[in-house]
Motif scaffolding. Structure first.
Motif, PDB file in Angstrom:
ATOM      1  N   LEU A  71      71.771  24.908  51.535  1.00 10.94           N
ATOM      2  CA  LEU A  71      72.220  24.931  52.928  1.00 10.94           C
ATOM      3  C   LEU A  71      72.023  23.557  53.567  1.00 10.94           C
ATOM      4  CD1 LEU A  71      70.937  28.392  54.216  1.00 10.94           C
ATOM      5  CD2 LEU A  71      73.266  27.755  53.563  1.00 10.94           C
ATOM      6  N   ALA A  72      70.915  22.899  53.214  1.00 10.90           N
ATOM      7  CA  ALA A  72      70.680  21.550  53.730  1.00 10.90           C
ATOM      8  C   ALA A  72      71.784  20.598  53.280  1.00 10.90           C
ATOM      9  CB  ALA A  72      69.319  21.044  53.271  1.00 10.90           C
ATOM     10  N   VAL A  73      72.240  20.767  52.050  1.00  7.02           N
ATOM     11  CA  VAL A  73      73.310  19.916  51.524  1.00  7.02           C
ATOM     12  C   VAL A  73      74.640  20.203  52.215  1.00  7.02           C
ATOM     13  CG1 VAL A  73      74.744  19.480  49.479  1.00  7.02           C
ATOM     14  CG2 VAL A  73      72.244  19.554  49.260  1.00  7.02           C
ATOM     15  N   HIS A  74      74.938  21.482  52.447  1.00  9.95           N
ATOM     16  CA  HIS A  74      76.286  21.878  52.845  1.00  9.95           C
ATOM     17  C   HIS A  74      76.473  22.144  54.338  1.00  9.95           C
ATOM     18  CE1 HIS A  74      76.501  22.627  48.468  1.00  9.95           C
ATOM     19  NE2 HIS A  74      77.759  22.322  48.632  1.00  9.95           N
ATOM     20  N   ASP A  75      75.402  22.127  55.123  1.00 15.93           N
ATOM     21  CA  ASP A  75      75.553  22.349  56.563  1.00 15.93           C
ATOM     22  C   ASP A  75      74.961  21.168  57.330  1.00 15.93           C
ATOM     23  OD1 ASP A  75      75.581  23.132  59.222  1.00 15.93           O
ATOM     24  OD2 ASP A  75      75.056  25.209  58.778  1.00 15.93           O
ATOM     25  N   PRO A  76      75.807  20.234  57.784  1.00 11.32           N
ATOM     26  CA  PRO A  76      75.299  19.052  58.483  1.00 11.32           C
ATOM     27  C   PRO A  76      74.689  19.372  59.840  1.00 11.32           C
ATOM     28  CG  PRO A  76      77.704  19.119  58.551  1.00 11.32           C
ATOM     29  CD  PRO A  76      77.273  20.198  57.614  1.00 11.32           C
ATOM     30  N   LYS A  77      74.905  20.604  60.351  1.00 12.18           N
ATOM     31  CA  LYS A  77      74.336  20.992  61.645  1.00 12.18           C
ATOM     32  C   LYS A  77      72.931  21.560  61.510  1.00 12.18           C
ATOM     33  CE  LYS A  77      78.775  22.130  63.835  1.00 12.18           C
ATOM     34  NZ  LYS A  77      79.541  23.227  64.489  1.00 12.18           N
ATOM     35  N   LEU A  78      72.499  21.846  60.291  1.00 12.72           N
ATOM     36  CA  LEU A  78      71.178  22.437  60.082  1.00 12.72           C
ATOM     37  C   LEU A  78      70.096  21.454  60.526  1.00 12.72           C
ATOM     38  CD1 LEU A  78      69.926  25.057  58.821  1.00 12.72           C
ATOM     39  CD2 LEU A  78      69.599  23.710  56.738  1.00 12.72           C
ATOM     40  N   ASP A  79      69.115  21.961  61.261  1.00 13.64           N
ATOM     41  CA  ASP A  79      68.064  21.083  61.779  1.00 13.64           C
ATOM     42  C   ASP A  79      66.836  21.017  60.882  1.00 13.64           C
ATOM     43  OD1 ASP A  79      69.056  20.313  64.601  1.00 13.64           O
ATOM     44  OD2 ASP A  79      69.364  22.477  64.535  1.00 13.64           O
ATOM     45  N   ALA A  80      66.530  22.105  60.185  1.00 12.79           N
ATOM     46  CA  ALA A  80      65.325  22.134  59.350  1.00 12.79           C
ATOM     47  C   ALA A  80      65.534  23.089  58.181  1.00 12.79           C
ATOM     48  CB  ALA A  80      64.114  22.565  60.164  1.00 12.79           C
ATOM     49  N   ALA A  81      65.187  22.631  56.974  1.00  9.56           N
ATOM     50  CA  ALA A  81      65.276  23.462  55.777  1.00  9.56           C
ATOM     51  C   ALA A  81      63.916  23.479  55.092  1.00  9.56           C
ATOM     52  CB  ALA A  81      66.342  22.930  54.819  1.00  9.56           C
ATOM     53  N   VAL A  82      63.403  24.680  54.846  1.00 11.39           N
ATOM     54  CA  VAL A  82      62.106  24.830  54.189  1.00 11.39           C
ATOM     55  C   VAL A  82      62.307  25.601  52.895  1.00 11.39           C
ATOM     56  CG1 VAL A  82      59.747  25.656  54.387  1.00 11.39           C
ATOM     57  CG2 VAL A  82      60.977  24.894  56.435  1.00 11.39           C
ATOM     58  N   ILE A 142      72.491  15.523  52.937  1.00 20.36           N
ATOM     59  CA  ILE A 142      71.503  16.241  53.760  1.00 20.36           C
ATOM     60  C   ILE A 142      71.256  15.508  55.069  1.00 20.36           C
ATOM     61  CG2 ILE A 142      69.111  17.032  53.877  1.00 20.36           C
ATOM     62  CD1 ILE A 142      69.170  17.431  50.861  1.00 20.36           C
ATOM     63  N   LYS A 143      71.416  16.217  56.182  1.00 13.30           N
ATOM     64  CA  LYS A 143      71.169  15.645  57.513  1.00 13.30           C
ATOM     65  C   LYS A 143      69.920  16.244  58.163  1.00 13.30           C
ATOM     66  CE  LYS A 143      74.981  13.412  56.993  1.00 13.30           C
ATOM     67  NZ  LYS A 143      74.916  11.995  56.586  1.00 13.30           N
ATOM     68  N   SER A 144      69.467  17.389  57.685  1.00 12.46           N
ATOM     69  CA  SER A 144      68.320  18.075  58.290  1.00 12.46           C
ATOM     70  C   SER A 144      67.008  17.487  57.774  1.00 12.46           C
ATOM     71  CB  SER A 144      68.360  19.561  57.940  1.00 12.46           C
ATOM     72  OG  SER A 144      68.128  19.746  56.550  1.00 12.46           O
ATOM     73  N   ASN A 145      65.933  17.819  58.457  1.00  6.91           N
ATOM     74  CA  ASN A 145      64.605  17.588  57.900  1.00  6.91           C
ATOM     75  C   ASN A 145      64.372  18.612  56.792  1.00  6.91           C
ATOM     76  OD1 ASN A 145      64.422  16.084  60.433  1.00  6.91           O
ATOM     77  ND2 ASN A 145      62.229  16.010  60.011  1.00  6.91           N
ATOM     78  N   VAL A 146      63.692  18.186  55.748  1.00 10.17           N
ATOM     79  CA  VAL A 146      63.442  19.067  54.605  1.00 10.17           C
ATOM     80  C   VAL A 146      61.942  19.158  54.374  1.00 10.17           C
ATOM     81  CG1 VAL A 146      63.809  19.396  52.134  1.00 10.17           C
ATOM     82  CG2 VAL A 146      65.655  18.482  53.540  1.00 10.17           C
ATOM     83  N   LEU A 147      61.458  20.389  54.177  1.00  3.56           N
ATOM     84  CA  LEU A 147      60.055  20.641  53.858  1.00  3.56           C
ATOM     85  C   LEU A 147      60.003  21.429  52.565  1.00  3.56           C
ATOM     86  CD1 LEU A 147      57.009  20.739  54.508  1.00  3.56           C
ATOM     87  CD2 LEU A 147      57.476  22.692  56.006  1.00  3.56           C
ATOM     88  N   LEU A 148      59.266  20.906  51.579  1.00  2.00           N
ATOM     89  CA  LEU A 148      59.258  21.479  50.236  1.00  2.00           C
ATOM     90  C   LEU A 148      57.852  21.892  49.832  1.00  2.00           C
ATOM     91  CD1 LEU A 148      61.510  18.677  48.715  1.00  2.00           C
ATOM     92  CD2 LEU A 148      62.272  20.929  49.514  1.00  2.00           C
ATOM     93  N   HIS A 149      57.701  23.149  49.416  1.00  2.00           N
ATOM     94  CA  HIS A 149      56.414  23.682  48.978  1.00  2.00           C
ATOM     95  C   HIS A 149      56.522  24.082  47.499  1.00  2.00           C
ATOM     96  CE1 HIS A 149      55.166  23.903  53.149  1.00  2.00           C
ATOM     97  NE2 HIS A 149      56.100  24.778  53.453  1.00  2.00           N
ATOM     98  N   TYR A 150      55.563  23.613  46.695  1.00  2.00           N
ATOM     99  CA  TYR A 150      55.553  23.934  45.262  1.00  2.00           C
ATOM    100  C   TYR A 150      54.158  24.353  44.810  1.00  2.00           C
ATOM    101  CZ  TYR A 150      59.994  21.332  45.115  1.00  2.00           C
ATOM    102  OH  TYR A 150      61.276  20.881  45.332  1.00  2.00           O
ATOM    103  N   GLY A 151      54.114  25.273  43.854  1.00  2.00           N
ATOM    104  CA  GLY A 151      52.850  25.654  43.228  1.00  2.00           C
ATOM    105  C   GLY A 151      52.569  24.747  42.050  1.00  2.00           C
TER     106      GLY A 151
END
Length: 285
Positions: free
Chosen positions: A184-195, A210-219
């Motif tokens: 969604l971050a790649v394909h929606d330039p209006k997205l504000d935040a992707a987690v 990607i135009k949004s801020n991205v937050l990535l969580h990994y184990g």
């Protein structure tokens, strides 16, 4: 629990491994059929204990909503705080079993933090999420990837068009949904935040979109998903994308799922959730 057993369960939930083959291998690792069943009881989600925010919470309103998707009517679980106020909106993207009681509970958690939260039933085109987990995993594999992406993009459009939305949107996804949050971050330039929680990474060549801020969580123990981190992070840096990336050492894939005792890690889940809500507060109001 033996990490080999947890890794086997991860393989079972993400690969075309039959229930019989899984149980045969689990029995060998556990040492007996009885021990295998005991291990399974703490591996498989216990949805009866899913609700940390009850559906009847006094401060929330819930409703079943629909919107037009790509060749299908999409269904979702919409939750928001009571009262008339324009709010930031968040699409909640489920794991590869569908819109389970756990993900509905996560949707209520997002709403209780002050947002319009929409738990999308990605299996709507195939009749909706079944009660049987294995059937849910089977159906996920039958979805058309592009139509599925379009259905979630349509969910964001639906949220932006609601009169109680302030127009700002975010997405949070887990496992299968984490990968989709990245898309969604790649394909929606209006997205504000992707987690994205332990989600597959997009192609490096798509990251500049990607135009949004991205937050990535990994184990830290999630070798399967973590193999894609270096290329993704390099692409994010090269593109100048605003991102945060955290690897929680010593925890497994699905560490946020508190209905799966063997993999849930309360400390990592709380820290990741606090970071998620911090981003939403900054970007969605």
């Amino acid at each position: 629990m033996d990490q080999r057993i947890i890794n086997l369960f991860d393989e079972y939930t993400h690969a075309p491994l039959s229930r019989k083959d899984f149980m045969d291998r689990l029995t060998k690792l556990a040492g007996s059929a009885a021990l295998a069943l005991s291990a399974l009881s703490v591996l498989e989600p216990g949805y009866a204990a899913a609700a940390t925010v009850t559906p009847e919470a006094d401060d929330l309103e819930t409703e079943e909503v629909t919107w037009p998707g790509d060749g299908a009517t999409m269904k979702g679980y919409l939750v928001h705080p009571k009262g008339k106020k324009k709010r930031g909106a968040v699409v909640v993207i489920h794991e590869n079993r569908g819109l389970t009681p756990h993900i509905k509970d996560v949707t209520r958690r997002v709403a209780q933090a002050g947002y319009l939260a929409l738990g999308v039933d990605g299996l709507s085109p195939l009749g909706g999420t079944p009660a049987d987990e294995d059937k849910g995993r089977e159906l996920i594999g039958q979805l058309d990837p592009m139509k599925n992406l379009n259905n979630y993009l349509a969910a964001l459009t639906y949220l932006r068009g609601r009169p109680d939305s302030n127009g700002r949107t975010g997405a949070v996804g887990f496992c299968w949904g984490g990968g989709l949050a990245n898309q969604l971050a790649v394909h929606d330039p209006k997205l504000d935040a992707a987690v994205a929680y332990y989600g597959s990474q997009p192609k490096a060549e798509d990251v500049p979109k990607i135009k949004s801020n991205v937050l990535l969580h990994y184990g830290g123990l999630d070798q399967r998903i973590n193999a894609g981190i270096p290329a993704y992070e390099a692409a994010l840096k090269a593109a100048g994308t605003k991102y945060e990336l955290y690897v929680y050492e010593g925890v497994n894939h699905a560490f946020n799922n508190d209905t799966s005792p063997a993999r849930y890690n309360a400390e990592a889940a709380k820290l990741a959730w606090d970071r998620t809500l911090k981003l939403f507060k900054e970007k969605l109001g």
